[in-house]
Write a protein that holds these residues in place. Structure first.
Motif, mmCIF file in Angstrom:
data_model
loop_
_atom_site.group_PDB
_atom_site.id
_atom_site.type_symbol
_atom_site.label_atom_id
_atom_site.label_comp_id
_atom_site.label_asym_id
_atom_site.label_seq_id
_atom_site.Cartn_x
_atom_site.Cartn_y
_atom_site.Cartn_z
ATOM 1 N N CYS A 127 -49.542 -7.289 57.584
ATOM 2 C CA CYS A 127 -48.476 -6.378 58.007
ATOM 3 C C CYS A 127 -47.688 -6.899 59.201
ATOM 4 C CB CYS A 127 -49.077 -5.008 58.360
ATOM 5 S SG CYS A 127 -49.782 -4.124 56.963
ATOM 6 N N ASN A 128 -48.353 -7.673 60.075
ATOM 7 C CA ASN A 128 -47.706 -8.088 61.314
ATOM 8 C C ASN A 128 -48.154 -9.497 61.703
ATOM 9 O OD1 ASN A 128 -46.316 -8.174 63.694
ATOM 10 N ND2 ASN A 128 -47.405 -6.486 64.674
ATOM 11 N N PRO A 129 -47.590 -10.524 61.049
ATOM 12 C CA PRO A 129 -47.998 -11.903 61.353
ATOM 13 C C PRO A 129 -47.523 -12.391 62.719
ATOM 14 C CG PRO A 129 -46.187 -11.896 59.780
ATOM 15 C CD PRO A 129 -46.611 -10.469 59.938
ATOM 16 N N SER A 130 -46.777 -11.573 63.443
ATOM 17 C CA SER A 130 -46.242 -11.975 64.749
ATOM 18 C C SER A 130 -47.280 -11.914 65.864
ATOM 19 C CB SER A 130 -45.061 -11.075 65.123
ATOM 20 O OG SER A 130 -44.078 -11.079 64.120
ATOM 21 N N VAL A 131 -48.383 -11.219 65.639
ATOM 22 C CA VAL A 131 -49.377 -10.964 66.680
ATOM 23 C C VAL A 131 -50.648 -11.766 66.379
ATOM 24 C CG1 VAL A 131 -50.839 -9.162 67.691
ATOM 25 C CG2 VAL A 131 -48.436 -8.694 67.220
ATOM 26 N N ASN A 132 -51.370 -12.134 67.431
ATOM 27 C CA ASN A 132 -52.604 -12.910 67.281
ATOM 28 C C ASN A 132 -53.782 -11.985 66.984
ATOM 29 O OD1 ASN A 132 -51.344 -15.467 68.357
ATOM 30 N ND2 ASN A 132 -51.122 -14.168 70.150
ATOM 31 N N PHE A 133 -54.245 -11.969 65.750
ATOM 32 C CA PHE A 133 -55.395 -11.153 65.377
ATOM 33 C C PHE A 133 -56.627 -12.036 65.252
ATOM 34 C CE2 PHE A 133 -51.916 -8.413 63.850
ATOM 35 C CZ PHE A 133 -52.271 -7.238 64.505
ATOM 36 N N LEU A 134 -57.661 -11.712 66.030
ATOM 37 C CA LEU A 134 -58.859 -12.533 66.137
ATOM 38 C C LEU A 134 -60.065 -11.793 65.569
ATOM 39 C CD1 LEU A 134 -58.368 -13.547 69.884
ATOM 40 C CD2 LEU A 134 -57.486 -14.742 67.854
ATOM 41 N N SER A 135 -60.928 -12.538 64.909
ATOM 42 C CA SER A 135 -62.179 -11.978 64.414
ATOM 43 C C SER A 135 -63.234 -12.050 65.513
ATOM 44 C CB SER A 135 -62.650 -12.752 63.187
ATOM 45 O OG SER A 135 -63.889 -12.264 62.730
ATOM 46 N N CYS A 136 -64.002 -10.997 65.655
ATOM 47 C CA CYS A 136 -65.118 -11.011 66.603
ATOM 48 C C CYS A 136 -66.364 -10.487 65.909
ATOM 49 C CB CYS A 136 -64.798 -10.187 67.853
ATOM 50 S SG CYS A 136 -64.622 -8.416 67.569
ATOM 51 N N GLN A 137 -67.500 -10.818 66.451
ATOM 52 C CA GLN A 137 -68.764 -10.318 65.932
ATOM 53 C C GLN A 137 -69.057 -8.939 66.527
ATOM 54 O OE1 GLN A 137 -70.386 -12.046 63.488
ATOM 55 N NE2 GLN A 137 -68.586 -13.388 63.646
ATOM 56 N N LEU A 138 -70.140 -8.342 66.073
ATOM 57 C CA LEU A 138 -70.526 -7.039 66.600
ATOM 58 C C LEU A 138 -70.787 -7.100 68.099
ATOM 59 C CD1 LEU A 138 -71.129 -4.122 65.632
ATOM 60 C CD2 LEU A 138 -73.519 -4.812 65.389
ATOM 61 N N ALA A 139 -71.335 -8.231 68.547
ATOM 62 C CA ALA A 139 -71.622 -8.430 69.967
ATOM 63 C C ALA A 139 -70.874 -9.665 70.460
ATOM 64 C CB ALA A 139 -73.123 -8.599 70.193
ATOM 65 N N PRO A 140 -70.570 -9.732 71.763
ATOM 66 C CA PRO A 140 -69.889 -10.900 72.313
ATOM 67 C C PRO A 140 -70.810 -12.123 72.289
ATOM 68 C CG PRO A 140 -70.512 -9.362 74.053
ATOM 69 C CD PRO A 140 -70.857 -8.694 72.747
ATOM 70 N N PRO A 141 -70.223 -13.322 72.603
ATOM 71 C CA PRO A 141 -68.932 -13.532 73.251
ATOM 72 C C PRO A 141 -67.776 -13.585 72.273
ATOM 73 C CG PRO A 141 -70.034 -15.626 72.993
ATOM 74 C CD PRO A 141 -70.994 -14.582 72.494
#
Length: 291
Positions: A127-141
Motif C-alpha cells: 500500500c505504501n512503498p514510500s516508507v521503510n517497513f521492517l520485520s522484527c521478532q517477538l523480542a528484540p533486538p
C-alpha cells in the motif's frame, strides 16, 4: 533505500497543509487514488484493517489522527518538535496507518515501521512503498542502529504485551533513541478492569458480544477487586491469551500503572506525562524522554 518519486512529491505538495487539511486529504484518498496530481498510498482490505484494530476506513483514519495530534503536541512541548529531518519509528505498525499521518511532516526516508506479523508488513509495503517497513521478532533486538531515532511511537501494543516483553522493548527503545529522544506509547487504563467486568456481565446476561476482542476482555482480570488493588500498588497487570509455552502467552490484555513505569523504567526514561483522559484518547498515553 529507494523511494518512488511520488513520495517526495507527496511531501513537497502537502508539507505546508494544516493537520486538519491533511486529514481531509487522507480521507479523500480512500476513494481517489491521486490528489493534486500526486499518487496517494493505497489501503488494505477493510477486513484486514478490522482484524488489526477493530474498524476500518474513515473511523481508523480519525483515530490515527487523534493520536498523531497528541504526538505532535507533546514533541513540541518536550523541545523536540516534529521536523522533516527527524527520524521516527512506529513500533507494531500493522498496515502503516499511523505513519501515513506523518508523511507530510517528515521526509519519507526518515519514517520507519516495524511489525512481527509478516502478512501485515506485506500489505503495508504494497500500500505504501514510500516508507521503510521492517520485520522484527517477538523480542528484540531490532536491526536499527544505536541512537539513530528521534521518536518511537506505538499505538495499542503495550496494551497487549506481557511484562517480560514490555521491559525488553523499553530497553531496546532506550538503545535506539538518541539522547533527548521521545517514546510515546499507549496502554490500557485502570478503567479497563471495570470494562472487562462489564463484558462478563453482558455475556452472563445473554447479550451477544459483537467482536472477538470483547470475548477476550470478558475472560481477562476476572477478580476485579484483586486486580484493582494490584494496580493501585503499582504492579504490572497482564491477562494472557494462552498458557506457556504457547507463543500467545506473551500476548493478551495489559494495564500498566504510572507507579510501575516510574519504578521499573525510570532508570531509562524520565516521564513527561501520563495522560489518562478518555476525552482525548481511549487509552493512556505515556510520554517518556531519554536523558
Amino acid at each position: 533505500m529507494y523511494h518512488p518519486a511520488g513520495a517526495e512529491a507527496l511531501f513537497r505538495t502537502f508539507r505546508n497543509r494544516s493537520d486538519e487539511a491533511w486529514l481531509d486529504i487522507l480521507l479523500s484518498s480512500l476513494r481517489v487514488p491521486g490528489i493534486d496530481g500526486v499518487p496517494m498510498p493505497g489501503f488494505p482490505s477493510d477486513d484486514l484493517q478490522r482484524e488489526i484494530h477493530g474498524h476500518a476506513g474513515e473511523v481508523s483514519l480519525h483515530e490515527a489522527h487523534v493520536f498523531f495530534r497528541e504526538v505532535k503536541s507533546y514533541c513540541a512541548y518536550a523541545g523536540r518538535p516534529i521536523a522533516p529531518h527527524r527520524t521516527l519509528l512506529d513500533f507494531g505498525c500493522g498496515w502503516g496507518r499511523m505513519l501515513r499521518l506523518f508523511m507530510k511532516d517528515i521526509e519519507p526516508e526518515n519514517l520507519f515501521g516495524a511489525d512481527s506479523t509478516s502478512r501485515f508488513l506485506m500489505e503495508a509495503r504494497r500500500c505504501n512503498p514510500s516508507v521503510n517497513f521492517l520485520s522484527c521478532q517477538l523480542a528484540p533486538p531490532s536491526i536499527l542502529a544505536s541512537e539513530s531515532l528521534d521518536y518511537v511511537i506505538s499505538w495499542s501494543v503495550f496494551s497487549h504485551l506481557d511484562e517480560f516483553l514490555s521491559l525488553r522493548w523499553i530497553e531496546e527503545f532506550a538503545r535506539i533513541l538518541k539522547p533527548g529522544g521521545l517514546l510515546l506509547i499507549t496502554t490500557q487504563s485502570r478503567r479497563f478492569i471495570a470494562f472487562c467486568a462489564e463484558m462478563r456481565l453482558r455475556r452472563a446476561s445473554g447479550i451477544s458480544l459483537e467482536h472477538p476482542w470483547y470475548e477476550a476482555c470478558a475472560n481477562s482480570f476476572v477478580d476485579e477487586e484483586l486486580e484493582t488493588a494490584r494496580y493501585e500498588a503499582g504492579q504490572f497487570l497482564h491477562a494472557a491469551s494462552a498458557l506457556p509455552p504457547h507463543p500467545q502467552s506473551h500476548y493478551g490484555e495489559a494495564v500498566i500503572p504510572r507507579g510501575y513505569v516510574v519504578k521499573k523504567w525510570g532508570h531509562l526514561f524520565r516521564m513527561i506525562d501520563f495522560l489518562d483522559n478518555p476525552v482525548r484518547l481511549p487509552q493512556v498515553l505515556l510520554v517518556l524522554q531519554k536523558p
